[in-house]
Motif scaffolding. Sequence first.
Motif, PDB file in Angstrom:
ATOM      1  N   LEU A 193       0.829  -1.196   0.000  1.00 53.96           N
ATOM      2  CA  LEU A 193       0.000   0.000   0.000  1.00 53.96           C
ATOM      3  C   LEU A 193       0.865   1.249   0.000  1.00 53.96           C
ATOM      4  O   LEU A 193       2.048   1.206   0.345  1.00 53.96           O
ATOM      5  CB  LEU A 193      -0.932   0.030   1.217  1.00 53.96           C
ATOM      6  N   ALA A 194       0.264   2.342  -0.404  1.00 50.77           N
ATOM      7  CA  ALA A 194       0.943   3.637  -0.318  1.00 50.77           C
ATOM      8  C   ALA A 194       0.771   4.188   1.083  1.00 50.77           C
ATOM      9  O   ALA A 194      -0.284   4.021   1.702  1.00 50.77           O
ATOM     10  CB  ALA A 194       0.343   4.613  -1.340  1.00 50.77           C
ATOM     11  N   ALA A 195       1.810   4.806   1.605  1.00 50.09           N
ATOM     12  CA  ALA A 195       1.732   5.414   2.940  1.00 50.09           C
ATOM     13  C   ALA A 195       0.587   6.418   2.966  1.00 50.09           C
ATOM     14  O   ALA A 195       0.516   7.309   2.116  1.00 50.09           O
ATOM     15  CB  ALA A 195       3.057   6.095   3.276  1.00 50.09           C
ATOM     16  N   ASP A 196      -0.311   6.268   3.948  1.00 49.83           N
ATOM     17  CA  ASP A 196      -1.513   7.102   3.951  1.00 49.83           C
ATOM     18  C   ASP A 196      -1.745   7.852   5.255  1.00 49.83           C
ATOM     19  O   ASP A 196      -2.828   8.391   5.486  1.00 49.83           O
ATOM     20  CB  ASP A 196      -2.753   6.255   3.631  1.00 49.83           C
ATOM     21  N   MET A 197      -0.736   7.905   6.125  1.00 49.94           N
ATOM     22  CA  MET A 197      -0.898   8.588   7.406  1.00 49.94           C
ATOM     23  C   MET A 197      -0.163   9.926   7.468  1.00 49.94           C
ATOM     24  O   MET A 197      -0.025  10.503   8.527  1.00 49.94           O
ATOM     25  CB  MET A 197      -0.420   7.689   8.555  1.00 49.94           C
ATOM     26  N   GLY A 198       0.336  10.403   6.317  1.00 51.06           N
ATOM     27  CA  GLY A 198       0.920  11.739   6.293  1.00 51.06           C
ATOM     28  C   GLY A 198       2.319  11.846   5.730  1.00 51.06           C
ATOM     29  O   GLY A 198       2.762  12.936   5.377  1.00 51.06           O
TER      30      GLY A 198
END
Length: 295
Positions: A193-198
Motif C-alpha cells: 500500500l501507499a503510505a496514507d498517514m501523512g
Amino acid sequence: MRTSASVCLKRHSCWRVKELSGQIRPLLSFRAMSSAPGQPHASHNYETLKVSQAQEKVLHVELNRPEKRNAMNAVFWREMVECFNKIAQDSECHAVVVSGTGKLFTAGIDLMEMGSVFMVMEGDDMARKAWNIRKKLREHQETFSVLEKCPKPVIAAVHGACIGAGVDLISACDIRYCTQDAWFQVKEVEIGLAADMGTLQRLPRIMGNRSRVFQDKQAMLEGAFELAADIASKSPVAVQGTKVNLLYSRDHSVPESLRYMATWNMSMLQTEDLVKSAQAALEKKSTKDIVYAKL
C-alpha cells in the motif's frame, strides 16, 4: 526504502528552530516544578505512552511498548489523540519532546494486531465498505495530525529504527533530532500500500530541515530538552502564534499567508507579553526571568 540519518537529516539547527526558540543558549537553570523531573505526570495515564515532566514547562512523551519495539497497536492510535489534545489545553506545558523507550524509536504499525482493521471492514457492498475505510483512515490520520495541530512546539527525538508509521509521526512534529545510529524506512510499499498517514504529504516538505544529529540517545535527549526549555522560556503567545503561522504559510501562498498574519496579529500585538519582553530586552535580561501569563 531505508534512509540513514546522514542522508535524511542534516547536522545542524535550521531556520525553523531559530524561529521558534530564538538563539540557542547554554543549559539554563530553572524555577521549581510542580513535579520532579522524570516522574510520571499525574494527569496522563496511558497503556502505550509514558508522560513525564522533563523540565519546567517541558513534557516528555515516550512511546512505551519496548517489548514490542514500540509498535503501534489499536490503543496507541487512540491514546496519542487523547494525550496531545490534553497537552494542547495544558497551560503549564510550553513544549514537548517525543521519544521511544527501549532499543529503538518505533517499528511502526503493529501488524499482528492492526492487520485486520482495514482488511475486514463492515459494509453491505463495496461502496459502503470503501466509505467506512475512508472514515477509519481519517480517524487514524488524526493520530499524527494532532501533533501538528497542538499549539505547543513538538520535538521528535529518534534513536535506532524509525519505520513506517514512525516516519508519519516524526513528519508531523515541528523539529526532528536523532542519534547517529538512527535510520528511517517508509515501509508501507513493501506490504502493498501507499503510505496514507501523512508521510507522502509532509516528508517532501521537511527533508533536510529542522533536524540535528547526535552521537547517542543521552546526548540527543539532553539537546532536545535544552531546546524545549529555551522555547518554553519565551512568550507562549509568541511561540504558539509562530507555529500556527508557519503551518499556515506552508500550505498557502505568500499573499494569503501575509493576510492571515496581519489578521492574526491585529489582536495578538495587544498582549502584555510584548511589553514584558521588550522591557527585558532593554534591560538585557533573559526571557527565563519573565513570568508570562498562562495560555
